[in-house]
Design a protein around this motif. Sequence first.
Motif, PDB file in Angstrom:
ATOM      1  N   PRO A 264      52.721  57.224 -28.785  1.00 13.56           N
ATOM      2  CA  PRO A 264      51.956  56.268 -29.598  1.00 13.56           C
ATOM      3  C   PRO A 264      52.797  55.139 -30.182  1.00 13.56           C
ATOM      4  O   PRO A 264      52.333  54.025 -30.333  1.00 13.56           O
ATOM      5  N   GLU A 265      54.043  55.410 -30.552  1.00 10.40           N
ATOM      6  CA  GLU A 265      54.889  54.338 -31.086  1.00 10.40           C
ATOM      7  C   GLU A 265      56.358  54.701 -30.909  1.00 10.40           C
ATOM      8  O   GLU A 265      56.684  55.783 -30.445  1.00 10.40           O
ATOM      9  N   ARG A 266      57.219  53.766 -31.306  1.00  5.60           N
ATOM     10  CA  ARG A 266      58.660  53.905 -31.060  1.00  5.60           C
ATOM     11  C   ARG A 266      59.230  55.182 -31.685  1.00  5.60           C
ATOM     12  O   ARG A 266      59.936  55.943 -31.037  1.00  5.60           O
ATOM     13  N   GLU A 267      58.895  55.408 -32.952  1.00  3.96           N
ATOM     14  CA  GLU A 267      59.525  56.513 -33.679  1.00  3.96           C
ATOM     15  C   GLU A 267      59.220  57.854 -33.018  1.00  3.96           C
ATOM     16  O   GLU A 267      60.104  58.696 -32.844  1.00  3.96           O
ATOM     17  N   SER A 268      57.949  58.067 -32.619  1.00  3.84           N
ATOM     18  CA  SER A 268      57.625  59.368 -32.016  1.00  3.84           C
ATOM     19  C   SER A 268      58.273  59.489 -30.637  1.00  3.84           C
ATOM     20  O   SER A 268      58.676  60.587 -30.227  1.00  3.84           O
ATOM     21  N   ALA A 269      58.424  58.357 -29.916  1.00  2.00           N
ATOM     22  CA  ALA A 269      59.090  58.410 -28.608  1.00  2.00           C
ATOM     23  C   ALA A 269      60.546  58.840 -28.774  1.00  2.00           C
ATOM     24  O   ALA A 269      61.045  59.716 -28.052  1.00  2.00           O
ATOM     25  N   VAL A 270      61.222  58.254 -29.757  1.00  2.00           N
ATOM     26  CA  VAL A 270      62.638  58.575 -29.997  1.00  2.00           C
ATOM     27  C   VAL A 270      62.781  60.031 -30.431  1.00  2.00           C
ATOM     28  O   VAL A 270      63.628  60.777 -29.933  1.00  2.00           O
ATOM     29  N   GLN A 271      61.900  60.462 -31.332  1.00  2.00           N
ATOM     30  CA  GLN A 271      61.944  61.853 -31.806  1.00  2.00           C
ATOM     31  C   GLN A 271      61.669  62.824 -30.674  1.00  2.00           C
ATOM     32  O   GLN A 271      62.329  63.845 -30.530  1.00  2.00           O
ATOM     33  N   PHE A 272      60.662  62.497 -29.888  1.00  2.00           N
ATOM     34  CA  PHE A 272      60.256  63.356 -28.758  1.00  2.00           C
ATOM     35  C   PHE A 272      61.431  63.537 -27.805  1.00  2.00           C
ATOM     36  O   PHE A 272      61.767  64.642 -27.406  1.00  2.00           O
ATOM     37  N   TRP A 273      62.089  62.435 -27.486  1.00  2.00           N
ATOM     38  CA  TRP A 273      63.221  62.476 -26.551  1.00  2.00           C
ATOM     39  C   TRP A 273      64.349  63.339 -27.116  1.00  2.00           C
ATOM     40  O   TRP A 273      64.909  64.185 -26.417  1.00  2.00           O
ATOM     41  N   ASN A 274      64.656  63.164 -28.395  1.00  2.00           N
ATOM     42  CA  ASN A 274      65.715  63.961 -29.027  1.00  2.00           C
ATOM     43  C   ASN A 274      65.362  65.443 -29.063  1.00  2.00           C
ATOM     44  O   ASN A 274      66.208  66.296 -28.785  1.00  2.00           O
ATOM     45  N   ARG A 275      64.109  65.735 -29.389  1.00  2.00           N
ATOM     46  CA  ARG A 275      63.683  67.142 -29.466  1.00  2.00           C
ATOM     47  C   ARG A 275      63.730  67.811 -28.090  1.00  2.00           C
ATOM     48  O   ARG A 275      64.068  68.980 -27.984  1.00  2.00           O
ATOM     49  N   LEU A 276      63.394  67.074 -27.047  1.00  2.00           N
ATOM     50  CA  LEU A 276      63.464  67.662 -25.699  1.00  2.00           C
ATOM     51  C   LEU A 276      64.903  68.035 -25.370  1.00  2.00           C
ATOM     52  O   LEU A 276      65.155  69.084 -24.769  1.00  2.00           O
TER      53      LEU A 276
ATOM     54  N   SER B  67      53.006  68.937 -29.467  1.00  2.88           N
ATOM     55  CA  SER B  67      52.146  69.464 -30.546  1.00  2.88           C
ATOM     56  C   SER B  67      52.867  69.387 -31.876  1.00  2.88           C
ATOM     57  O   SER B  67      52.291  68.979 -32.887  1.00  2.88           O
ATOM     58  N   GLU B  68      54.146  69.752 -31.843  1.00  2.00           N
ATOM     59  CA  GLU B  68      54.957  69.740 -33.067  1.00  2.00           C
ATOM     60  C   GLU B  68      54.971  68.340 -33.701  1.00  2.00           C
ATOM     61  O   GLU B  68      54.864  68.198 -34.914  1.00  2.00           O
ATOM     62  N   LEU B  69      55.076  67.323 -32.849  1.00  3.42           N
ATOM     63  CA  LEU B  69      55.160  65.956 -33.376  1.00  3.42           C
ATOM     64  C   LEU B  69      53.787  65.298 -33.527  1.00  3.42           C
ATOM     65  O   LEU B  69      53.677  64.146 -33.943  1.00  3.42           O
ATOM     66  N   GLY B  70      52.760  66.041 -33.133  1.00  2.00           N
ATOM     67  CA  GLY B  70      51.402  65.507 -33.278  1.00  2.00           C
ATOM     68  C   GLY B  70      51.058  64.403 -32.286  1.00  2.00           C
ATOM     69  O   GLY B  70      50.136  63.634 -32.521  1.00  2.00           O
ATOM     70  N   VAL B  71      51.782  64.309 -31.167  1.00  2.00           N
ATOM     71  CA  VAL B  71      51.415  63.275 -30.180  1.00  2.00           C
ATOM     72  C   VAL B  71      50.351  63.786 -29.214  1.00  2.00           C
ATOM     73  O   VAL B  71      49.717  63.016 -28.516  1.00  2.00           O
ATOM     74  N   ILE B  72      50.159  65.119 -29.157  1.00  2.00           N
ATOM     75  CA  ILE B  72      49.007  65.664 -28.425  1.00  2.00           C
ATOM     76  C   ILE B  72      48.346  66.694 -29.324  1.00  2.00           C
ATOM     77  O   ILE B  72      48.972  67.225 -30.232  1.00  2.00           O
ATOM     78  N   ASP B  73      47.080  66.954 -29.038  1.00  2.00           N
ATOM     79  CA  ASP B  73      46.397  68.011 -29.753  1.00  2.00           C
ATOM     80  C   ASP B  73      46.292  69.192 -28.810  1.00  2.00           C
ATOM     81  O   ASP B  73      45.440  69.228 -27.932  1.00  2.00           O
TER      82      ASP B  73
END
Lengths: 414, 84
Positions: free
Chosen positions: A332-344, A391-397
Motif C-alpha cells: 500500500p505504501e513505502r513504509e509497509s513495503a520497506v518493513q515487509f522486505w525487512n521482515r521477510l 497479516s502481521e503488517l496488516g497489508v493482507i487480511d
Amino acid sequence: MSLLQKFAHIRTGLDQLTANGRNPFELRFEKILSPTEALLDGRKILLLGTNNYLGLTFDPACVEASSRAVRMAGTGTTGSRIANGTYGDHALLEQRIAEFYGRRSAMIFTTGYQANLGLIATLASQGDHLLIDADSHASIYDASKLSSAEVIRFRHNDPEDLAHRLRRLKDRPGDRIIVTEGIYSMLGDAAPLREIAAVKREMGAYLIVDEAHSLGILGEKGRGLCEAAGVEADVDFVVGTFSKSLGAVGGFATSDLPGFDLMRLACRAYMFTASLPPAVVASVIASLGRISTDNSLRARVLASCRRLYFGLEQAGFEVGPQPNPIVSVKMPERESAVQFWNRLIDEGVYVNLALPPATPGSLYLIRSSVSSAHTEAQIDRAVSVMTAVGSELGVIDARRPRRSPRAGTARSAT
Amino acid sequence: MTYNGRDVEAQIIDLLMARVPGGVTVSADTRIAGGLGLDSVAILDFIMDLEDRFDVSIPLDRIATVQTVAELSSAVEALVKGPR
C-alpha cells in the motif's frame, strides 16, 4: 559547494530507507550455497530474488566448461574484439545464438545493458524515429539518450497508442524503430507482441524485442515471447542477456537482416570495451546447449511461478497481471513495503524491494523471481512466510483470502 | 484544433495541479522537475497526458531542454503548429 553536493538528496532518501532496517543496496551474502540458498548474517536464506530463472549457475556441465576454459585460455581477454582479437569461443557462441534463433547472425556484448545501449543507439540515427515502451528498462532509456534519433514513448503495452504515435509522424522522413520487451522486469507482464507486430507491419517500422526476462522461459523452444506469440518473422532484432536464464553475464543481439555484421564496426558499445572472458563464454555455450535440448527446466520454472503467483493471490495479495517467473506483490505504501522486505529477511526469505522511481506507476513492490531450481517446499514456505508477514503488517487480511477464479490453474500446474 | 499560447499554458497548469499534492500552486515560472515533488517517472507520465490532450508527441530530447511550465508550454505550442 562540493561537486558531490548534488547527490545529497540520495543520502536523505537512503537514511529514511534504512532508519528502521537494512540497506537493500548493500546486502552481503557470505556464501552462495546453491541457486536457491545463501548464507546471510550466518543464517541460511531462501533466494527468491536473483533472476536465476533456470537455476544454471551451479550446473555441473557449465561449471566444468567454465573451469576448463579459464585454465586453457586464461582469466581475461584484456581487450576488445576489434582491436585485440576474437577467441574461437566468441565466434562459436555467436554461431550458436544465431542457430538457436534461426537467424543469419549474432553479436555478443559484455553485458546485457551494453547490448541494448549499443544496438539501439547505433541503429537509430539522426532523422530516425525511435518508439519505446514507457516502462522500458534503464538500458533502453540510456540508449535513447545516446541515440541521435527523435525518441517518442508510447503507453506501456498499448499497441493502439503505438499506432497513434506512428500515425502522428505522418510522412516525415526517417526510419521508424519500435522497442519492446518480452517480459517486463517489475511486474512480470508480457508485451502484446502479436498486436505490436501487426502495427509494425502496417506502419512499415522495424521491431526490436528485448527478451532479457523471457529467454529460456517462453516459447516451445525457449526462444522467448517472439516465439510464443508466433511473430519471429516480424521481429528484426532480438536482444537478450546471459545473466539471467543462462546463469552468467553478457548480452547479445541477433538478426536476419543482411549486413548486420557491419554493426561490429559501427557499434561503439561493442568496439570500445573488453570482450567477455573465456570462462563466461564457455559456461554460456554450455547453458545455451542445455536449454536448447532440455525443456524440463522451462516446464519446472513455469509450474513454480504459477504456484507462487496463485498462492500469493489466494492469500490476499495483489499480484501482477499474469503469472511469469517475476512475481510482484503490491504494497500500500513505502513504509509497509520497506518493513515487509525487512521482515521477510528476518524470516529467511530474500526478495527484492522495488520503489519509485524504479517502478511503473509509482508502485511499491515486493518483487520475487522464481527458479526452476526451487522445490515445491521452498515455494510453499515463501508463500506461508509472506502470508504471515502480510497479516502481521496488516497489508493482507488473512481471514478473508482473495478467491481467485484462476486458482484451478495453480492446482493443475503443481 | 487550434490553441493559443495562453490556452496551452492554462491547460498544462490544470493537468499539473491534478497530479501534485493539494496546497501546491503551479504557475508559469514553476520548475517542473524538483519544484513539485514529482519524480522523473511521474513527470514523464504527466507528459503523456499532455501529449494526448494536444495530440502531439513531445520527443524525449525536447523534454530534456524544458525546465519551467512556460518553456513546456512553448514547446507544446510549437509542436501543435507543426513538426519542427
